[in-house]
Design a protein around this motif. Structure first.
Motif, PDB file in Angstrom:
ATOM      1  N   THR A 271       0.824  -1.204   0.000  1.00  0.00           N
ATOM      2  CA  THR A 271       0.000   0.000   0.000  1.00  0.00           C
ATOM      3  C   THR A 271       0.859   1.255   0.000  1.00  0.00           C
ATOM      4  N   LYS A 272       2.028   1.217   0.621  1.00  0.00           N
ATOM      5  CA  LYS A 272       2.919   2.374   0.628  1.00  0.00           C
ATOM      6  C   LYS A 272       3.419   2.676  -0.779  1.00  0.00           C
ATOM      7  N   SER A 273       3.770   1.648  -1.541  1.00  0.00           N
ATOM      8  CA  SER A 273       4.307   1.879  -2.880  1.00  0.00           C
ATOM      9  C   SER A 273       3.223   2.343  -3.850  1.00  0.00           C
ATOM     10  N   ARG A 274       1.965   2.058  -3.555  1.00  0.00           N
ATOM     11  CA  ARG A 274       0.872   2.490  -4.424  1.00  0.00           C
ATOM     12  C   ARG A 274       0.326   3.850  -4.042  1.00  0.00           C
ATOM     13  N   ALA A 275       0.738   4.426  -2.925  1.00  0.00           N
ATOM     14  CA  ALA A 275       0.175   5.677  -2.435  1.00  0.00           C
ATOM     15  C   ALA A 275       0.227   6.806  -3.463  1.00  0.00           C
ATOM     16  N   PRO A 276       1.368   7.069  -4.139  1.00  0.00           N
ATOM     17  CA  PRO A 276       1.368   8.161  -5.118  1.00  0.00           C
ATOM     18  C   PRO A 276       0.394   7.939  -6.267  1.00  0.00           C
ATOM     19  N   VAL A 277       0.297   6.723  -6.753  1.00  0.00           N
ATOM     20  CA  VAL A 277      -0.635   6.429  -7.848  1.00  0.00           C
ATOM     21  C   VAL A 277      -2.066   6.597  -7.363  1.00  0.00           C
ATOM     22  N   HIS A 278      -2.338   6.098  -6.177  1.00  0.00           N
ATOM     23  CA  HIS A 278      -3.677   6.228  -5.608  1.00  0.00           C
ATOM     24  C   HIS A 278      -4.034   7.699  -5.422  1.00  0.00           C
ATOM     25  N   ASP A 279      -3.087   8.504  -4.947  1.00  0.00           N
ATOM     26  CA  ASP A 279      -3.339   9.936  -4.764  1.00  0.00           C
ATOM     27  C   ASP A 279      -3.619  10.620  -6.095  1.00  0.00           C
ATOM     28  N   LEU A 280      -2.902  10.238  -7.151  1.00  0.00           N
ATOM     29  CA  LEU A 280      -3.141  10.829  -8.465  1.00  0.00           C
ATOM     30  C   LEU A 280      -4.531  10.472  -8.989  1.00  0.00           C
ATOM     31  N   GLN A 281      -4.928   9.229  -8.780  1.00  0.00           N
ATOM     32  CA  GLN A 281      -6.266   8.814  -9.208  1.00  0.00           C
ATOM     33  C   GLN A 281      -7.336   9.561  -8.417  1.00  0.00           C
ATOM     34  N   MET A 282      -7.117   9.695  -7.122  1.00  0.00           N
ATOM     35  CA  MET A 282      -8.077  10.390  -6.279  1.00  0.00           C
ATOM     36  C   MET A 282      -8.144  11.874  -6.658  1.00  0.00           C
ATOM     37  N   ALA A 283      -6.998  12.485  -6.956  1.00  0.00           N
ATOM     38  CA  ALA A 283      -6.965  13.890  -7.358  1.00  0.00           C
ATOM     39  C   ALA A 283      -7.750  14.099  -8.653  1.00  0.00           C
ATOM     40  N   SER A 284      -7.620  13.172  -9.582  1.00  0.00           N
ATOM     41  CA  SER A 284      -8.373  13.268 -10.841  1.00  0.00           C
ATOM     42  C   SER A 284      -9.873  13.210 -10.582  1.00  0.00           C
ATOM     43  N   MET A 285     -10.271  12.337  -9.673  1.00  0.00           N
ATOM     44  CA  MET A 285     -11.695  12.217  -9.339  1.00  0.00           C
ATOM     45  C   MET A 285     -12.210  13.488  -8.662  1.00  0.00           C
ATOM     46  N   VAL A 286     -11.442  14.045  -7.757  1.00  0.00           N
ATOM     47  CA  VAL A 286     -11.855  15.273  -7.063  1.00  0.00           C
ATOM     48  C   VAL A 286     -11.997  16.408  -8.074  1.00  0.00           C
ATOM     49  N   ILE A 287     -11.049  16.528  -8.989  1.00  0.00           N
ATOM     50  CA  ILE A 287     -11.131  17.567 -10.016  1.00  0.00           C
ATOM     51  C   ILE A 287     -12.379  17.364 -10.873  1.00  0.00           C
ATOM     52  N   ALA A 288     -12.621  16.121 -11.280  1.00  0.00           N
ATOM     53  CA  ALA A 288     -13.787  15.828 -12.126  1.00  0.00           C
ATOM     54  C   ALA A 288     -15.099  16.129 -11.407  1.00  0.00           C
ATOM     55  N   MET A 289     -15.142  15.927 -10.099  1.00  0.00           N
ATOM     56  CA  MET A 289     -16.370  16.208  -9.346  1.00  0.00           C
ATOM     57  C   MET A 289     -16.518  17.700  -9.065  1.00  0.00           C
ATOM     58  N   ARG A 290     -15.403  18.410  -8.932  1.00  0.00           N
ATOM     59  CA  ARG A 290     -15.455  19.829  -8.583  1.00  0.00           C
ATOM     60  C   ARG A 290     -15.715  20.731  -9.791  1.00  0.00           C
ATOM     61  N   LEU A 291     -15.215  20.377 -10.946  1.00  0.00           N
ATOM     62  CA  LEU A 291     -15.332  21.264 -12.105  1.00  0.00           C
ATOM     63  C   LEU A 291     -16.766  21.644 -12.462  1.00  0.00           C
ATOM     64  N   PRO A 292     -17.714  20.706 -12.505  1.00  0.00           N
ATOM     65  CA  PRO A 292     -19.084  21.123 -12.825  1.00  0.00           C
ATOM     66  C   PRO A 292     -19.661  22.099 -11.796  1.00  0.00           C
ATOM     67  N   MET A 293     -19.331  21.893 -10.515  1.00  0.00           N
ATOM     68  CA  MET A 293     -19.828  22.819  -9.489  1.00  0.00           C
ATOM     69  C   MET A 293     -19.220  24.201  -9.670  1.00  0.00           C
ATOM     70  N   MET A 294     -17.942  24.237  -9.981  1.00  0.00           N
ATOM     71  CA  MET A 294     -17.277  25.520 -10.171  1.00  0.00           C
ATOM     72  C   MET A 294     -17.754  26.206 -11.446  1.00  0.00           C
ATOM     73  N   MET A 295     -18.062  25.420 -12.478  1.00  0.00           N
ATOM     74  CA  MET A 295     -18.586  25.983 -13.714  1.00  0.00           C
ATOM     75  C   MET A 295     -19.950  26.637 -13.466  1.00  0.00           C
ATOM     76  N   MET A 296     -20.787  25.952 -12.689  1.00  0.00           N
ATOM     77  CA  MET A 296     -22.106  26.521 -12.371  1.00  0.00           C
ATOM     78  C   MET A 296     -21.960  27.801 -11.545  1.00  0.00           C
ATOM     79  N   GLU A 297     -21.012  27.818 -10.638  1.00  0.00           N
ATOM     80  CA  GLU A 297     -20.769  29.035  -9.853  1.00  0.00           C
ATOM     81  C   GLU A 297     -20.312  30.175 -10.759  1.00  0.00           C
TER      82      GLU A 297
END
Length: 115
Positions: free
Chosen positions: A5-31
């Motif tokens: 799990t330690k060696s996968r942490a950076p990859v997992h963080d990158l995947q999670m960051a992509s998901m957060v961006i994808a979820m946030r962009l529509p809300m920010m666009m509406m704002e």
């Protein structure tokens, strides 16, 4: 041996960051399409990043100061200065990234409804 799990942490963080961006962009666009001056998601996104950067810089500085304080003790105990320097860099880098990772995980949890 490193834990898997330690060696996968950076990859997992990158995947999670992509998901957060994808979820946030529509809300920010509406704002952005409204005339309201109150834009909570945009404000939150910027303020969280500023806080995470500040916390990361402070954590890295504290980590480097701790390593500097124990440098001679480590040398006298037989560790090589090059190994100490590399460990200092590794510790400071991890300390600097921790606040951002914590914020990322909190945002993912909030935006997915706690899943």
């Amino acid at each position: 041996m490193k834990s898997p799990t330690k060696s996968r942490a950076p990859v997992h963080d990158l995947q999670m960051a992509s998901m957060v961006i994808a979820m946030r962009l529509p809300m920010m666009m509406m704002e952005g399409m409204t005339d309201k001056t109150d834009k909570p998601e945009s404000t939150r996104a910027v303020s969280e990043k500023m806080a995470a950067v500040t916390d990361g810089v402070v954590a890295a500085q504290i980590s480097v100061m701790n390593s500097a304080a124990t440098f001679w003790l480590d040398v006298w105990s037989g560790k090589s200065p090059a190994a100490i320097a590399q460990a200092t860099i590794d510790k400071a880098t991890n300390a600097a990234l921790q606040p951002g990772r914590k914020t990322l995980r909190a945002n993912y949890k909030r935006l997915t409804g706690g899943r």
